[in-house]
Design an enzyme around this catalytic site. Structure first.
Site, PDB file in Angstrom:
ATOM      1  N   LYS A  99       0.845  -1.203   0.000  1.00 20.75           N
ATOM      2  CA  LYS A  99       0.000   0.000   0.000  1.00 20.75           C
ATOM      3  C   LYS A  99       0.877   1.248   0.000  1.00 20.75           C
ATOM      4  CE  LYS A  99      -0.252  -0.005   4.970  1.00 20.75           C
ATOM      5  NZ  LYS A  99      -0.765  -0.696   6.144  1.00 20.75           N
TER       6      LYS A  99
ATOM      7  N   ARG B 169      -9.823   0.716  15.648  1.00 16.22           N
ATOM      8  CA  ARG B 169      -9.787   1.393  14.346  1.00 16.22           C
ATOM      9  C   ARG B 169     -10.797   0.610  13.507  1.00 16.22           C
ATOM     10  NH1 ARG B 169      -4.121   1.882  11.115  1.00 16.22           N
ATOM     11  NH2 ARG B 169      -4.513  -0.316  10.806  1.00 16.22           N
TER      12      ARG B 169
ATOM     13  N   TYR C 168      13.041  31.580   1.425  1.00 17.12           N
ATOM     14  CA  TYR C 168      11.818  32.206   1.942  1.00 17.12           C
ATOM     15  C   TYR C 168      11.915  32.477   3.437  1.00 17.12           C
ATOM     16  CZ  TYR C 168       9.306  30.797  -2.328  1.00 17.12           C
ATOM     17  OH  TYR C 168       8.880  30.633  -3.607  1.00 17.12           O
TER      18      TYR C 168
ATOM     19  N   MET D  61       8.826  24.396  -2.506  1.00 14.53           N
ATOM     20  CA  MET D  61       7.935  23.402  -3.106  1.00 14.53           C
ATOM     21  C   MET D  61       8.719  22.415  -3.977  1.00 14.53           C
ATOM     22  SD  MET D  61       4.489  24.021  -5.364  1.00 14.53           S
ATOM     23  CE  MET D  61       3.560  24.786  -4.045  1.00 14.53           C
TER      24      MET D  61
HETATM   25  C1  LIG Z   1       0.206  -1.566   6.705  1.00 18.41           C
HETATM   26  C2  LIG Z   1      -0.309  -2.777   7.336  1.00 18.41           C
HETATM   27  C3  LIG Z   1       0.557  -3.813   7.678  1.00 18.41           C
HETATM   28  C4  LIG Z   1       2.059  -3.702   7.564  1.00 18.41           C
HETATM   29  O1  LIG Z   1       2.575  -3.035   8.681  1.00 18.41           O
HETATM   30  P1  LIG Z   1       4.175  -2.875   8.892  1.00 18.41           P
HETATM   31  O2  LIG Z   1       4.286  -2.300  10.237  1.00 18.41           O
HETATM   32  O3  LIG Z   1       4.628  -1.930   7.820  1.00 18.41           O
HETATM   33  O4  LIG Z   1       4.750  -4.215   8.739  1.00 18.41           O
HETATM   34  C5  LIG Z   1      -0.013  -4.966   8.182  1.00 18.41           C
HETATM   35  N1  LIG Z   1      -1.334  -5.082   8.354  1.00 18.41           N
HETATM   36  C6  LIG Z   1      -2.202  -4.092   8.060  1.00 18.41           C
HETATM   37  C7  LIG Z   1      -3.673  -4.273   8.284  1.00 18.41           C
HETATM   38  C8  LIG Z   1      -1.711  -2.901   7.553  1.00 18.41           C
HETATM   39  O5  LIG Z   1      -2.556  -1.910   7.274  1.00 18.41           O
END
Ligand SMILES: *Cc1c(COP(=O)(O)O)cnc(C)c1O
Length: 381
Positions: free
Chosen positions: A38, A136, A274, A322
């Site tokens: 991700k 969460r 800046y 930027m």
């Molecule tokens: C991002 C994520 C991981 C990976 O976490 P790391 O700490 O980068 O290994 C695992 N499980 C879920 C649900 C995540 O969102």
């Protein structure tokens, strides 16, 4: 090195594969690793990461969104995709079209998915995320009854897995909270079984869990940051080493480079950038790099930290702009226009990691890496 790019990222394929191998060695062969790609592969580039992993034995990847899944499929990923983020109600057909295994943490969405599967006569494999203390995403234990009855009502819904995610495993060397979550996870999985729900797998482990706790392994692990060669935190590293783990199992795979596009002499008592936040106390030689906060160089690095040029430290002067930043090259011999500047990576005896940068701007390596702009070309080496 060619002069085509002014900023570029080099991705060390061997380092990624070695990290993967280290993690697999830790987990044992029975645990399937679904690396987390991700956030644009934690900034490493989703497409190059897919290409690297596609040539390994990796059975699946972990993604957040259907947008990422679309890119991964286009880049040639034909194995499993575990989706851990939410899906928009009108985007459910992406789950089927892209052959995804979504994570369910919301009862009304589960119902919607069931209706969709029935209407279209199509099997959907899903993962139930259980709330064990992160508060969460996750189904509450009080929602398990309803979840089970919904799944039994729709025969096309199949439970591929049960999962949870730890809240306090990176930030401490006291792991009582994680152990409590694990106990809760086991209790809830047993409750689901009693309610007649069978599942193919269970998974809980992120990097820190994989590095520290065998009890969290189950059938699948979802390592993210460790795949890229970084430790989730200093505490994780410490816990791991105190537990007798060997050093150097993880090696950073990403280097970020820029080039000097202007060198200028600045008189004593001049302001740089800046807000006039830096004032020279002597005559300086200043180099301009065409990279800034929109490229992922945190503005918190203004007047903080350094880059490497010709193996020497060139301190950042003035505010990060930027698309530009200024560094002091007064004492670096032989510095020339188009010289390479290393922002993350090694140059002779010096080395800068995402951990150094995270320390300078008071955040974590995850954020430094994942915010590197998609506009920067990624070269796999
Ligand atoms: C991002 C994520 C991981 C990976 O976490 P790391 O700490 O980068 O290994 C695992 N499980 C879920 C649900 C995540 O969102």
């Amino acid at each position: 090195m060619d002069m085509k790019n002014l900023n570029w990222i080099e991705l060390d394929r061997q380092a990624i594969l070695k990290n993967l191998k280290s993690l697999q060695k830790l987990s044992g062969d029975k645990v399937k690793l679904y690396p987390a790609l991700k956030a644009n592969g934690y900034g490493h580039g989703l497409e190059p990461m897919v290409e690297i992993l596609a040539r390994s034995e990796t059975p699946g990847i972990t993604l957040h969104s259907t947008v990422e899944a679309e890119i991964s499929r286009k880049a040639g990923w034909d194995k499993k995709i575990l989706l851990v983020g939410p899906v928009a109600p009108d985007d459910i057909d992406s789950i089927v079209r892209l052959d995804l295994e979504p994570t369910i943490f919301e009862l009304s969405f589960l119902e919607q998915l069931g209706k969709y599967s029935q209407k279209n006569n199509i099997e959907i494999k899903l993962h139930l995320k259980l709330e064990t203390g992160t508060h969460r995403q996750g189904l509450l234990s009080s929602e398990l009854n309803k979840a089970a009855s919904t799944i039994k009502k729709y025969r096309f819904l199949k439970v591929a897995g049960l999962s949870t995610h730890f809240a306090n495993i990176e930030d401490t060397i006291n792991h009582r909270y994680a152990k409590g979550q694990l106990a809760e996870f086991k209790k809830q999985s047993a409750a689901l079984k009693k309610l007649g729900i069978s599942y193919e797998s269970r998974h809980t482990a992120c990097s820190a869990a994989l590095l520290l706790f065998k009890e969290t392994y189950f059938d699948i692990a979802r390592p993210g940051i460790s795949l890229y060669g970084y430790w989730p935190s200093r505490e994780t590293y410490l816990s791991y080493r105190l537990g007798g783990g060997e050093n150097s199992i993880l090696n950073p795979a990403l280097s970020l480079y820029s080039r000097i596009t202007q060198i200028k002499s600045v008189p004593a008592d001049s302001f740089i950038g800046y807000g006039c936040t830096y004032r020279s106390s002597a005559r300086l030689k200043i180099a301009v790099l065409p990279i800034g906060y929109s490229d992922g160089i945190d503005r918190g690095l203004s007047n903080l930290g350094y880059v490497l040029i010709r193996g020497r430290r060139a301190p950042i002067r003035g505010r990060i702009c930027m698309n530009l930043m200024m560094v002091d090259v007064t004492d670096i011999k032989g510095v020339k226009l188009w010289d390479q500047a290393t922002i993350i990576g090694g140059d002779k005896k010096e080395h800068i990691t995402a951990d150094h940068i995270a320390g300078w701007c008071q955040t974590i390596n995850y954020e430094i890496l994942s915010r590197l702009s998609q506009n920067i070309p990624r070269l796999v080496v």
